[in-house]
Design a protein around this motif. Structure first.
Motif, PDB file in Angstrom:
ATOM      1  N   THR A 173     -18.079  88.299 -85.716  1.00  0.00           N
ATOM      2  CA  THR A 173     -18.445  87.716 -84.422  1.00  0.00           C
ATOM      3  C   THR A 173     -19.920  87.328 -84.403  1.00  0.00           C
ATOM      4  N   MET A 174     -20.783  88.165 -84.995  1.00  0.00           N
ATOM      5  CA  MET A 174     -22.209  87.842 -85.075  1.00  0.00           C
ATOM      6  C   MET A 174     -22.424  86.534 -85.832  1.00  0.00           C
ATOM      7  N   ILE A 175     -21.772  86.409 -86.981  1.00  0.00           N
ATOM      8  CA  ILE A 175     -21.916  85.207 -87.806  1.00  0.00           C
ATOM      9  C   ILE A 175     -21.374  83.988 -87.079  1.00  0.00           C
ATOM     10  N   SER A 176     -20.225  84.155 -86.427  1.00  0.00           N
ATOM     11  CA  SER A 176     -19.629  83.050 -85.677  1.00  0.00           C
ATOM     12  C   SER A 176     -20.530  82.608 -84.532  1.00  0.00           C
ATOM     13  N   THR A 177     -21.184  83.572 -83.869  1.00  0.00           N
ATOM     14  CA  THR A 177     -22.095  83.252 -82.768  1.00  0.00           C
ATOM     15  C   THR A 177     -23.306  82.463 -83.263  1.00  0.00           C
ATOM     16  N   VAL A 178     -23.849  82.873 -84.418  1.00  0.00           N
ATOM     17  CA  VAL A 178     -24.962  82.132 -85.022  1.00  0.00           C
ATOM     18  C   VAL A 178     -24.564  80.677 -85.244  1.00  0.00           C
ATOM     19  N   ASP A 179     -23.364  80.462 -85.780  1.00  0.00           N
ATOM     20  CA  ASP A 179     -22.902  79.105 -86.052  1.00  0.00           C
ATOM     21  C   ASP A 179     -22.675  78.316 -84.767  1.00  0.00           C
ATOM     22  N   ASP A 180     -21.995  78.935 -83.807  1.00  0.00           N
ATOM     23  CA  ASP A 180     -21.647  78.224 -82.570  1.00  0.00           C
ATOM     24  C   ASP A 180     -22.877  77.769 -81.800  1.00  0.00           C
ATOM     25  N   PRO A 184     -23.808  73.834 -84.347  1.00  0.00           N
ATOM     26  CA  PRO A 184     -22.543  73.382 -83.750  1.00  0.00           C
ATOM     27  C   PRO A 184     -21.999  72.118 -84.399  1.00  0.00           C
ATOM     28  N   GLU A 185     -20.675  72.048 -84.430  1.00  0.00           N
ATOM     29  CA  GLU A 185     -19.978  70.820 -84.855  1.00  0.00           C
ATOM     30  C   GLU A 185     -20.377  70.373 -86.260  1.00  0.00           C
ATOM     31  N   LYS A 186     -20.616  71.326 -87.155  1.00  0.00           N
ATOM     32  CA  LYS A 186     -20.963  70.975 -88.540  1.00  0.00           C
ATOM     33  C   LYS A 186     -19.733  70.914 -89.440  1.00  0.00           C
TER      34      LYS A 186
END
Length: 340
Positions: A173-180, A184-186
């Motif tokens: 979840t931490m990693i996903s939050t960093v990405d989001d 974004p949209e990469k």
């Protein structure tokens, strides 16, 4: 362009022209000369709202400055044995390019254990791959294919996914939050392969919670997805787990065969060798006299938004149901991951 209209992009661009240092410099590292496309990404991530996209982008730039993200590619994870342990337990790599020139990133979701190092090393490694992709891989793809390429494609291998994945949900979840929030949209498309029943059960309840633009990006393929993926990439660019017959069993990068050069998760794969050597080289430029410092590069991770929190809780609930049906009892509250 979807939710990012030309008028919205112009409005957001006008706001970004007011940037001063150091925000201006870190923004250049974000857009890499493709400012129009970058603004469009942030607008899509905020459903076309200029004010929300502007806030998201400013939060991203401030996060980068506060956490020295512009310098993260000069912070190698050392010694190399520690980095090898990270690579063996956080399965990600780049296998090649699509026929359209998009970099193909592979993730071993089911067999990533995240149990060989502290949380900070895994977050650091993930951000380094993001930054290397955006600053090195994508610009090189633009030159190689002679056109704008600002997104990648991801193939997610679900081999080995089981209830024990609940122990990793905090870190994921931490990693996903960093990405989001900051990248974004990469990703152009997510291809899911080797999906066991437990994934299908979770996907069924999570899919309705996702925004339509995200749902459209996710493609669940049959088996290892080889036949479908060969329509968009050459055989040499297939992730190694899409080349073999059957999903097999095992754990870690060693599961994927004896040839380390063909296993894009391995530190011995050309992509990871180039990445690690690049980071060590940048470190030597930043500090040509002293030795490379040991220790993880700590990054503050913002809390996930309400939508992501709901999705995580839904996944936890569905996996607990699956465990109860099979006579297994798991408590996510009693599971911990390494930290320091």
């Amino acid at each position: 362009m979807g939710l990012a209209s030309q008028d919205s992009i112009k409005q957001l661009s006008a706001l970004m022209e007011e940037l001063e240092e150091p925000l201006k410099n870190t923004f250049q590292n974000v857009h890499q000369g493709y400012q129009h496309e970058t603004l469009a990404r942030f607008l899509r991530a905020r459903e076309g709202s200029v004010s929300k996209a502007h806030k998201m982008l400013m939060d991203c730039l401030n996060w980068r400055i506060q956490n020295e993200i512009d310098n993260i590619l000069s912070k190698p994870i050392v010694p190399v044995d520690l980095y090898r342990s990270v690579r063996d337990s956080q399965l990600i790599g780049m296998s090649g390019y699509t026929k359209e020139g998009h970099p193909v990133f592979a993730l071993g979701v089911g067999l990533s254990t995240f149990d060989k190092a502290s949380v900070h090393y895994y977050v650091q490694s993930h951000i380094q791959i993001n930054e290397y992709r955006d600053r090195i891989v994508l610009p090189e793809a633009c030159k190689k294919y002679g056109k704008k390429i600002v997104t990648c494609l991801k193939v997610l291998d679900m081999t080995g996914l089981k209830l024990s994945a609940l122990s990793q949900i905090k870190l994921v979840t931490m990693i996903s939050t960093v990405d989001d929030l900051n990248y974004p949209e990469k990703t152009e498309t997510y291809y899911i392969v080797n999906a066991p029943y437990i994934f299908s059960a979770c996907w069924k309840v999570v899919k309705p919670l996702l925004q339509e633009r995200t749902r459209k990006k996710v493609k669940v393929l049959s088996g290892n997805g080889r036949d479908e993926l060969l329509k968009i990439m050459d055989y040499d660019s297939l992730p190694h787990f899409c080349k073999r017959d059957g999903s097999g069993s095992g754990s870690g990068s060693a599961h994927y065969g004896s040839s380390e050069n063909s296993n894009c998760f391995s530190l011995d794969h050309p992509f990871h060798q180039e990445l690690y050597n690049f980071i060590k080289q940048q470190a030597s430029y930043a500090n040509p006299v002293g030795p490379i410092k040991h220790g993880s590069f700590h990054v503050d991770v913002p809390p996930p938004d309400a939508d992501e929190t709901l999705i995580v809780k839904t996944i936890e609930s569905e996996m607990h149901k699956f465990g109860d049906i099979n006579g297994i009892s798991h408590s996510v509250n009693g599971l911990k991951i390494l930290d320091n």
